[in-house]
Design a protein around this motif. Structure first.
Motif, short mmCIF file in Angstrom:
data_model
loop_
_atom_site.label_atom_id
_atom_site.label_comp_id
_atom_site.label_asym_id
_atom_site.label_seq_id
_atom_site.Cartn_x
_atom_site.Cartn_y
_atom_site.Cartn_z
N LEU A 190 61.30 -38.16 40.24
CA LEU A 190 62.26 -39.23 40.54
C LEU A 190 62.74 -39.05 41.98
O LEU A 190 63.70 -38.33 42.24
N PRO A 191 62.06 -39.69 42.93
CA PRO A 191 62.47 -39.53 44.33
C PRO A 191 63.82 -40.18 44.60
O PRO A 191 64.16 -41.22 44.01
N GLY A 192 64.55 -39.56 45.49
CA GLY A 192 65.77 -40.18 46.00
C GLY A 192 65.42 -41.12 47.14
O GLY A 192 64.39 -41.78 47.13
N TRP A 193 66.26 -41.16 48.13
CA TRP A 193 66.08 -42.10 49.25
C TRP A 193 65.23 -41.45 50.33
O TRP A 193 65.68 -40.58 51.06
N PHE A 194 63.98 -41.89 50.38
CA PHE A 194 63.01 -41.41 51.35
C PHE A 194 62.80 -42.46 52.44
O PHE A 194 62.93 -43.66 52.19
N VAL A 195 62.42 -42.01 53.61
CA VAL A 195 62.07 -42.91 54.70
C VAL A 195 60.65 -43.41 54.46
O VAL A 195 59.67 -42.65 54.57
N THR A 196 60.49 -44.68 54.10
CA THR A 196 59.19 -45.31 53.90
C THR A 196 59.27 -46.75 54.40
O THR A 196 60.36 -47.25 54.72
N ASP A 197 58.13 -47.43 54.42
CA ASP A 197 58.14 -48.84 54.81
C ASP A 197 59.01 -49.65 53.86
O ASP A 197 59.73 -50.57 54.28
N MET A 198 58.97 -49.31 52.57
CA MET A 198 59.75 -50.06 51.59
C MET A 198 61.25 -49.89 51.81
O MET A 198 62.02 -50.84 51.76
N THR A 199 61.67 -48.64 52.08
CA THR A 199 63.11 -48.43 52.28
C THR A 199 63.56 -48.89 53.66
O THR A 199 64.73 -49.19 53.85
N ASP A 200 62.65 -48.93 54.62
CA ASP A 200 63.00 -49.53 55.92
C ASP A 200 63.41 -50.98 55.72
O ASP A 200 64.40 -51.45 56.32
N ARG A 201 62.67 -51.69 54.88
CA ARG A 201 63.03 -53.08 54.58
C ARG A 201 64.34 -53.14 53.82
O ARG A 201 65.16 -54.04 54.04
N ALA A 202 64.54 -52.19 52.90
CA ALA A 202 65.77 -52.19 52.10
C ALA A 202 66.99 -52.02 52.99
O ALA A 202 68.04 -52.65 52.76
N ARG A 203 66.88 -51.19 54.02
CA ARG A 203 68.03 -50.97 54.91
C ARG A 203 68.38 -52.22 55.68
O ARG A 203 69.52 -52.39 56.11
N VAL B 1 63.92 -35.45 42.97
CA VAL B 1 63.75 -34.89 44.31
C VAL B 1 64.59 -35.78 45.21
O VAL B 1 64.10 -36.72 45.83
N ASP B 2 65.88 -35.48 45.24
CA ASP B 2 66.83 -36.44 45.79
C ASP B 2 67.92 -35.82 46.66
O ASP B 2 68.90 -36.48 47.00
N GLY B 3 67.78 -34.54 47.00
CA GLY B 3 68.80 -33.89 47.83
C GLY B 3 70.15 -33.80 47.18
O GLY B 3 71.16 -33.61 47.87
N GLY B 4 70.20 -33.92 45.83
CA GLY B 4 71.47 -33.83 45.13
C GLY B 4 72.14 -35.15 44.85
O GLY B 4 73.22 -35.21 44.25
N TYR B 5 71.50 -36.25 45.23
CA TYR B 5 72.09 -37.60 45.07
C TYR B 5 72.53 -37.87 43.63
O TYR B 5 73.63 -38.36 43.40
#
Length: 255
Positions: A187-200, A247-251
């Motif tokens: 279960l990934p947390g917030w990773f830097v990807t093309d998909m999350t770039d759009r989300a931001r 895998v989320d840095g504690g989120y």
């Protein structure tokens, strides 16, 4: 013996030509596994495969397929077996999202997200199962999300599909345990990807909320998933099955 060594193993990574999938593929290759990257963009997939092969020295097969449909899935799996003779590891990573609240989401949009994120994992797992069993066991790792745990007002189909990934993982783990096949989810947390770039861009305040909640104070990079990917692919996790590992840095640990 190094329990994390994947030398001699063959892994498939769907959606492995960028983002988290490429981070997973790189980790597996560095651990010694031969790879098949399966994705829809042939040019991007072939480029990623070349770069990985050059960087790691392992054999990498690039395949173009829509893994949400049965026939392309069957052809892709057959191509991997023809090339490598076996399959030991499957990563169901292919994913997409459509950011709309539930009352604005069309049925076609719902099906698009569910088919790419959840149906593809079912189809790939089902198609690979005979090869894993024939090899004497293997690993299936499904990529979920923080949305497997939390709701998402702006992405209901995505959240539903990723919640489904957790239950599919548990069900396959129970069904295939006697075949020495371990099935787990990341279960990934917030990773830097093309998909999350759009989300931001599309979700106001998202970047600030993530940074405020993650104890490490940063977004994850694709390389941050590699260690967990290798562990769940290797003999080191032979008694781990049906688990969903954040895998989320504690989120997800913060109330």
């Amino acid at each position: 013996m190094n329990p994390f060594d994947l030398t001699g193993k063959v892994a498939i990574v769907t959606g492995g030509n960028g983002g988290l999938g490429l981070g997973i593929a790189r980790g597996l290759a560095e651990a010694g596994a031969k790879l098949a990257i399966v994705a829809r963009n042939s040019e991007k997939t072939e480029s990623a495969a070349r770069d990985l092969a050059e960087a790691t020295g392992v054999e990498v097969l690039a395949l173009t397929a829509d893994v949400s449909q049965p026939e392309p899935v069957a052809l892709a799996v057959a191509a991997v077996i023809e090339r490598f003779g076996r399959i030991d590891i499957l990563f169901n990573n292919a994913g997409t999202t459509i950011r709309k609240p539930p009352h604005l989401l069309s049925l076609d949009e719902w099906h698009t997200v569910m088919d790419v994120n959840l149906t593809s994992a079912f189809l790939m797992s089902k198609e690979v199962y005979p090869s894993l069993k024939a090899a004497g066991g293997g690993k299936v790792v499904n990529i979920g999300s923080m949305a497997s745990i939390f709701g998402a007002s702006y992405a209901p189909a995505y959240a539903a599909s990723k919640g489904g990934i957790v239950q599919l993982t548990k069900s396959c783990a129970l069904a295939w345990a006697s075949d020495n096949i371990q099935v787990n989810a990341i279960l990934p947390g917030w990773f830097v990807t093309d998909m999350t770039d759009r989300a931001r861009v599309e979700v106001a305040g998202l970047n600030e909320r993530v940074l405020a909640r993650v104890p490490a104070g940063r977004w994850a990079e694709p390389r941050d998933i590699a260690g967990t990917a290798v562990w769940l692919s290797s003999a080191a996790s032979d008694f781990v099955t049906g688990a969903s590992v954040p895998v989320d840095g504690g989120y997800s640990s913060i109330m």
